[in-house]
Scaffold this active site. Structure first.
Site, PDB file in Angstrom:
ATOM      1  N   GLY A 181       0.801  -1.218   0.000  1.00  0.00           N
ATOM      2  CA  GLY A 181       0.000   0.000   0.000  1.00  0.00           C
ATOM      3  C   GLY A 181       0.827   1.256   0.000  1.00  0.00           C
ATOM      4  N   CYS A 182       1.073   1.795   1.179  1.00  0.00           N
ATOM      5  CA  CYS A 182       1.709   3.109   1.283  1.00  0.00           C
ATOM      6  C   CYS A 182       3.173   3.103   0.867  1.00  0.00           C
ATOM      7  CB  CYS A 182       1.547   3.643   2.701  1.00  0.00           C
ATOM      8  SG  CYS A 182      -0.181   3.949   3.144  1.00  0.00           S
ATOM      9  N   VAL A 183       3.892   2.010   1.125  1.00  0.00           N
ATOM     10  CA  VAL A 183       5.286   1.929   0.670  1.00  0.00           C
ATOM     11  C   VAL A 183       5.336   1.916  -0.846  1.00  0.00           C
ATOM     12  CG1 VAL A 183       7.325   0.443   0.577  1.00  0.00           C
ATOM     13  CG2 VAL A 183       6.182   0.853   2.760  1.00  0.00           C
ATOM     14  N   THR A 239       4.309   5.319  -2.307  1.00  0.00           N
ATOM     15  CA  THR A 239       5.350   6.322  -2.066  1.00  0.00           C
ATOM     16  C   THR A 239       6.544   6.095  -2.980  1.00  0.00           C
ATOM     17  OG1 THR A 239       4.648   6.617   0.232  1.00  0.00           O
ATOM     18  CG2 THR A 239       6.911   7.256  -0.313  1.00  0.00           C
TER      19      THR A 239
END
Length: 216
Positions: free
Chosen positions: A156-158, A161
């Protein structure tokens, strides 16, 4: 996926971006919610994720030793109705855990992994630490050319990003041992795909060496 299909998929992918000269350590959502028995987002059932905080701690120590910039990011919501989470909240109702002042303690930094005085903290509302924030501007103003990424979740966020870091022309280096996800299979598959398309997946040892060296 068969071995042949995997080879065919990789053909033309997985080139190397390579290191720049001015790295920063970018910590993504290193929050209590992901390593806490009381949390519905707890990832400790995945051994790789359970080990991630210890790896992250090594990176933080190396960055501080080398006087390499550290940037901490985490999800924060301030509206009582969660309207500041937009459609992301419709997809992931558990985001309510990150509402400021909700009192559950899960939105707090993971114990032992907290920003020190003077280290940059960037609140975010969506998966990417770049979307809707001034992260890119802060990195550019410091002349950072490489971001060493760690945290959760890998899928998700990794991942989001890392993709946006590349799109903003920062060299994204994702430290596999310092990332976590609920599912071992999802964690492994996403590291492979991140490495194929948007970032270099690097070892903890390599990242520590670069962080300790600091900037020339």
């Amino acid at each position: 996926m068969t071995q042949k299909a995997h080879r065919d998929y990789q053909d033309g992918f997985a080139g190397r971006i390579g290191w720049g000269k001015r790295p920063a350590l970018l910590l993504v959502d290193v929050c209590n919610a992901y390593w806490n028995d009381a949390s519905p987002l707890d990832t400790k059932s995945n051994p790789a994720s359970a080990a991630a905080p210890a790896s992250i701690a090594k990176l933080v120590s190396a960055a501080r030793q080398g006087k390499t910039p550290l940037i901490w990011t985490r999800v924060e919501y301030t509206k009582p109705d969660m309207s500041d989470a937009g459609l992301f909240y419709s997809k992931v109702p558990l985001l309510k855990l990150f509402q400021v002042g909700c009192g559950n303690g899960l939105e707090s930094w993971y114990p032992g992994l907290e920003p020190a005085a003077g280290e940059v903290v960037v609140p975010k509302r969506y998966p990417s630490a770049f979307f809707g924030t001034d992260l890119a501007a802060q990195l550019h103003s410091c002349n950072v050319d490489t971001v060493i990424i760690c945290g959760v979740s890998t899928s998700g966020c990794v991942r989001a990003t890392a993709l946006d870091a590349m799109c903003h022309q920062f060299r994204p280096m994702v430290v596999g041992e310092a990332c976590g996800d609920l599912s071992p299979a999802v964690h492994k598959a996403n590291l492979s795909d991140i490495n194929a398309k948007m970032a270099d997946v690097v070892s903890e040892d390599e990242a520590i060496q670069k962080l300790q060296a600091g900037w020339d």
